[in-house]
Design a protein around this motif. Structure first.
Motif, PDB file in Angstrom:
ATOM      1  N   TYR A 371       0.854  -1.185   0.000  1.00  0.00           N
ATOM      2  CA  TYR A 371       0.000   0.000   0.000  1.00  0.00           C
ATOM      3  C   TYR A 371       0.891   1.237   0.000  1.00  0.00           C
ATOM      4  CZ  TYR A 371       1.071   0.559   4.971  1.00  0.00           C
ATOM      5  OH  TYR A 371       1.734   0.743   6.166  1.00  0.00           O
ATOM      6  N   SER A 372       0.369   2.315  -0.554  1.00  0.00           N
ATOM      7  CA  SER A 372       1.137   3.561  -0.652  1.00  0.00           C
ATOM      8  C   SER A 372       1.256   4.227   0.707  1.00  0.00           C
ATOM      9  CB  SER A 372       0.454   4.507  -1.639  1.00  0.00           C
ATOM     10  OG  SER A 372       0.923   5.816  -1.490  1.00  0.00           O
ATOM     11  N   ILE A 394      -3.979 -18.575   3.335  1.00  0.00           N
ATOM     12  CA  ILE A 394      -3.134 -17.625   2.607  1.00  0.00           C
ATOM     13  C   ILE A 394      -2.461 -16.698   3.620  1.00  0.00           C
ATOM     14  CG2 ILE A 394      -3.028 -15.806   0.860  1.00  0.00           C
ATOM     15  CD1 ILE A 394      -5.568 -16.965  -0.379  1.00  0.00           C
ATOM     16  N   THR A 395      -1.147 -16.736   3.658  1.00  0.00           N
ATOM     17  CA  THR A 395      -0.384 -15.875   4.568  1.00  0.00           C
ATOM     18  C   THR A 395       0.002 -14.599   3.822  1.00  0.00           C
ATOM     19  OG1 THR A 395       0.505 -17.783   5.750  1.00  0.00           O
ATOM     20  CG2 THR A 395       1.672 -15.682   6.007  1.00  0.00           C
ATOM     21  N   VAL A 396      -0.339 -13.464   4.396  1.00  0.00           N
ATOM     22  CA  VAL A 396      -0.115 -12.183   3.729  1.00  0.00           C
ATOM     23  C   VAL A 396       0.874 -11.332   4.518  1.00  0.00           C
ATOM     24  CG1 VAL A 396      -1.171 -10.030   2.949  1.00  0.00           C
ATOM     25  CG2 VAL A 396      -2.409 -12.182   2.688  1.00  0.00           C
ATOM     26  N   ASP A 397       1.884 -10.845   3.822  1.00  0.00           N
ATOM     27  CA  ASP A 397       2.834  -9.894   4.381  1.00  0.00           C
ATOM     28  C   ASP A 397       2.409  -8.510   3.896  1.00  0.00           C
ATOM     29  OD1 ASP A 397       5.003  -8.740   5.602  1.00  0.00           O
ATOM     30  OD2 ASP A 397       6.438  -9.293   4.022  1.00  0.00           O
ATOM     31  N   VAL A 398       2.160  -7.595   4.817  1.00  0.00           N
ATOM     32  CA  VAL A 398       1.720  -6.242   4.461  1.00  0.00           C
ATOM     33  C   VAL A 398       2.922  -5.310   4.474  1.00  0.00           C
ATOM     34  CG1 VAL A 398       0.267  -4.296   5.123  1.00  0.00           C
ATOM     35  CG2 VAL A 398      -0.583  -6.642   5.383  1.00  0.00           C
ATOM     36  N   LYS A 399       3.150  -4.610   3.343  1.00  0.00           N
ATOM     37  CA  LYS A 399       4.309  -3.728   3.239  1.00  0.00           C
ATOM     38  C   LYS A 399       3.921  -2.354   2.710  1.00  0.00           C
ATOM     39  CE  LYS A 399       7.932  -7.221   2.591  1.00  0.00           C
ATOM     40  NZ  LYS A 399       9.046  -7.663   1.731  1.00  0.00           N
ATOM     41  N   GLU A 400       4.533  -1.341   3.275  1.00  0.00           N
ATOM     42  CA  GLU A 400       4.342   0.037   2.826  1.00  0.00           C
ATOM     43  C   GLU A 400       5.374   0.371   1.760  1.00  0.00           C
ATOM     44  OE1 GLU A 400       3.484   3.467   5.679  1.00  0.00           O
ATOM     45  OE2 GLU A 400       5.578   3.873   5.105  1.00  0.00           O
ATOM     46  N   THR A 401       4.961   1.153   0.786  1.00  0.00           N
ATOM     47  CA  THR A 401       5.873   1.564  -0.274  1.00  0.00           C
ATOM     48  C   THR A 401       5.557   3.002  -0.662  1.00  0.00           C
ATOM     49  OG1 THR A 401       6.746   0.983  -2.458  1.00  0.00           O
ATOM     50  CG2 THR A 401       4.377   0.758  -2.153  1.00  0.00           C
ATOM     51  N   SER A 402       6.397   3.632  -1.442  1.00  0.00           N
ATOM     52  CA  SER A 402       6.136   5.002  -1.881  1.00  0.00           C
ATOM     53  C   SER A 402       5.032   5.004  -2.930  1.00  0.00           C
ATOM     54  CB  SER A 402       7.397   5.620  -2.475  1.00  0.00           C
ATOM     55  OG  SER A 402       7.740   4.986  -3.693  1.00  0.00           O
TER      56      SER A 402
END
Length: 525
Positions: A371-372, A394-402
Motif C-alpha cells: 500500500y502507498s 493464505i499468509t499475507v505480508d503487508v508492506k508500505e511503499t512510496s
C-alpha cells in the motif's frame, strides 16, 4: 481497439488518522490572508502536469490553468471551453469551432496549431504516459481554417468528447513556449495555459500558488489568489486548520470529522465522492490465475467490517468497480445502484471462501499486499484482510511503499494482489471500464487479464452514447466480476471543512474539476 495502459490513480477518498481534540477557534485571518483562498490537501506532488503522474490533485491544479476544447461545468455537464461549439459525424469525425478571443496568460492568442500540438503531446505515451490512453492509435488532428479543427478517429468513439476536456486528456499549452522548455510542470518551467489562473509559484511537496490572469475569455476571476498547501499528515493538517493557516481542508479523515466540527465557526460537509476502492488480482502471477483462488479472496474480505471499523462508516459497500454517482449523466444514483447491485459480486462469507480455496486445488501459500505510504487507511485495511486470509490458508505480508513505486509496479507482474483506489476525473460512466475491460494485449488492463468475450461489449460502449451503451457496459463489468478479476470493496464518501472566512456554494465530487472552481468560493471580507 487497443488502449494504452493508464497510470492515473486518484487521490485517497477517505483517510484515517484520528486524534483527540478539544473545542478550539480558528485564529482570525489577517487582512492580507483574506485576499488569498488557502486550501489544505492531504497529499503532495513533485510536478504539475497531470500527463506525467495523473493524480487528481494535478487535475485540480490544471483545471484552472490549462484548458481543453471542452470543460466540466459546476452542474456536472460538458461546457464549451476553447471550442465554442462542436459536432460529430457517426462519433468518428469530430469538428470543433474555436473561440477567437482565447488568449494564453502571456497575452498571446491561442491558435489551432497550439491545440494540435497539445493534442499530439497528450497522445504521446512518452511525454504524457498518464493521459495518452484517451486517444486511440491512428487518430488524426488537422486544421481546417484559423478557427476550425477536425479530429478523425479510426473507429466510432461516442465518449471521445471527454478525451479533449481538461478532465480527461487535453491541457492546451503554447507550442512555441513548450518547445523551448525541458521540464514542463517543474518548479522551473511551471505551466502556461489559457485558463482563468496562472501559476505564480510551485514548491514541490510544499505548495503551489495561483493568481488570476487578466486575459481569460471568461473574465478576470473574483478571487485573485489561491494557494494549495500540501499537508499529507492528517494531524498536521488539522492543526493548520485550527491555527487559521488554511481556510479549507480537503479530504477530512472520517475519524477527524468531529475534531473539525469542534473548531468554532467551522462547516463540515460530507458527500459521495465517486471513488472506488477494491482489490485487483494480477493473472500473470500464480496462483492468482486460478479463478477459485480469486473467488476465495473475494469471499474472505469483510468490506462492511472495514468500512465500519476503519472508515467510521463513511463509505458504501461496493458491488461494482464504478460508483452509482458516476452514472449521473444517464441514471439517478438510486437507479444506478439497483443495476450495480444486480451484477455478480461476492459478499463476505468465510465458509464459501474456504470452499473456493479447496476447489482451487492450491496448497497454502504466501503473498504480499503493498500500500502507498500516502494512504494509511489502506495499510490498516491490508492488515484486516491479512487476518481474514490466514483463515483460508493464505499468509499475507503487508508492506508500505512510496506512491511512485506503487504506481510504477501496478500490473507489472510482480504483485498478485494489489489495491485500486480510483477517483474518476470525468463523469463518463465508462471511464474506469475502458481500462479495466480492455483485454486486447499485455498491460492494457491492470490485471493482465485476457478474455475476448468482453471486447464486443466494450466496443459497443465506444460506439454508442452513454445511455444507449449502458447495458453493454454493465454486461462487461459483470463478466469481469464473475471471474473475480476485480474485487470491489467500497465506494468512497469524502468530507471537507471550511472556516468562517470562506463561503462555499454547492460543494460536490466534481467541484474542483470545473473550469473555474474558485468561483464556488467566496472570501468573507
Amino acid at each position: 481497439m487497443k488502449l494504452r495502459r493508464i497510470i492515473a490513480i486518484a487521490l485517497a477518498a477517505v483517510t484515517l488518522f484520528s486524534v483527540a481534540a478539544c473545542g478550539t477557534t480558528n485564529k482570525k485571518p489577517s487582512d492580507s490572508a483574506k485576499e488569498t483562498l488557502v486550501i489544505g490537501f492531504p497529499d503532495s506532488i513533485n510536478e504539475l502536469e497531470a500527463g506525467q503522474e495523473g493524480s487528481v490533485l494535478q487535475y485540480y491544479i490544471q483545471q484552472i490553468v490549462n484548458e481543453g476544447l471542452v470543460a466540466l461545468g459546476e452542474d456536472g455537464k460538458i461546457h464549451p471551453a476553447l471550442a465554442e461549439s462542436w459536432e460529430d459525424e457517426n462519433s468518428t469525425v469530430w469538428t470543433f469551432h474555436l473561440r477567437k478571443d482565447a488568449k494564453f496568460s502571456d497575452g498571446s492568442l491561442v491558435t489551432v496549431e497550439d491545440i494540435i500540438y497539445s493534442i499530439e503531446r497528450s497522445a504521446d505515451p512518452e511525454r504524457s504516459p498518464s493521459i495518452a490512453y484517451f486517444y486511440p492509435e491512428g487518430f488524426k488532428a488537422e486544421k481546417l481554417d484559423a478557427s476550425t479543427l477536425k479530429i478523425t478517429l479510426p473507429w466510432a468513439q461516442s465518449n471521445f468528447i471527454w478525451s479533449v476536456s481538461n478532465n480527461g486528456g487535453l491541457f492546451v499549452t503554447k507550442k512555441e513556449w513548450a518547445e523551448s522548455k525541458n521540464a514542463i510542470g517543474s518548479a522551473q518551467d511551471l505551466l502556461l495555459g489559457s485558463g482563468p489562473y496562472k501559476i505564480k509559484e510551485f514548491s514541490p511537496a510544499s505548495h503551489v500558488t495561483f493568481t488570476a490572469q487578466e486575459h481569460w475569455w471568461g473574465g478576470t476571476p473574483q478571487i485573485k489568489n489561491v494557494r494549495i498547501d500540501f499537508i499529507p499528515d492528517d494531524q498536521t493538517r488539522l492543526l493548520a486548520f485550527k491555527q487559521g493557516d488554511i481556510d479549507f481542508a480537503f479530504d477530512v479523515p472520517s475519524g477527524q470529522i468531529n475534531d473539525y466540527k469542534a473548531v468554532s465557526g467551522t462547516t463540515v460537509e460530507t458527500y459521495k465522492d465517486r471513488s472506488y476502492v477494491g482489490l485487483t488480482f494480477d493473472l500473470s502471477v500464480k496462483p492468482f490465475d486460478n479463478v477459485h483462488v480469486r473467488k476465495a479472496v473475494a469471499y474472505a474480505v469483510d468490506a462492511q467490517g472495514i468500512i465500519d471499523s476503519i472508515l467510521d462508516g463513511h463509505g458504501e459497500k461496493a458491488s461494482a468497480f464504478t460508483a452509482p454517482e458516476q452514472f449521473v449523466t444517464v441514471l439517478s444514483p438510486d437507479a444506478a445502484r439497483a443495476k450495480l447491485n444486480a451484477l455478480t459480486h461476492y459478499e463476505y462469507n468465510i465458509a464459501k471462501a474456504k470452499e473456493e480455496f479447496e476447489l482451487s486445488g492450491e496448497k497454502p501459500f504466501s503473498t504480499t499486499i503493498y500500500y502507498s505510504n500516502s494512504n494509511q487507511r489502506l495499510g490498516k485495511a491490508s492488515l484486516v484482510i491479512a487476518d481474514a486470509l490466514k483463515e483460508i490458508g493464505i499468509t499475507v505480508d503487508v508492506k508500505e511503499t512510496s506512491l511512485e513505486q506503487w504506481l510504477n509496479e501496478m500490473g507489472s507482474g510482480t504483485k498478485g494482489i494489489d489495491w485500486m483506489d480510483y477517483r474518476p476525473p470525468t463523469l463518463d460512466p465508462a471511464e474506469i471500464a475502458i481500462w479495466f475491460l480492455d483485454t486486447t494485449g499485455d498491460g492494457t488492463n491492470p490485471a493482465n487479464w485476457k478474455d475476448e468475450s468482453v471486447q464486443p461489449y466494450l466496443e459497443a460502449v465506444y460506439a454508442k452514447s452513454s445511455a444507449e451503451g449502458l447495458e453493454d457496459l454493465l454486461k462487461g463489468i459483470d463478466i469481469a466480476q464473475e471471474q473475480a478479476i476485480y474485487a470491489p470493496l467500497w465506494w468512497g464518501e469524502g468530507a471537507v471543512a471550511y472556516n468562517s472566512s470562506v463561503k462555499v456554494s454547492g460543494f460536490s465530487s466534481y467541484t474542483f474539476l470545473s473550469q473555474n472552481w474558485p468561483k464556488n468560493f467566496t472570501l468573507n471580507k
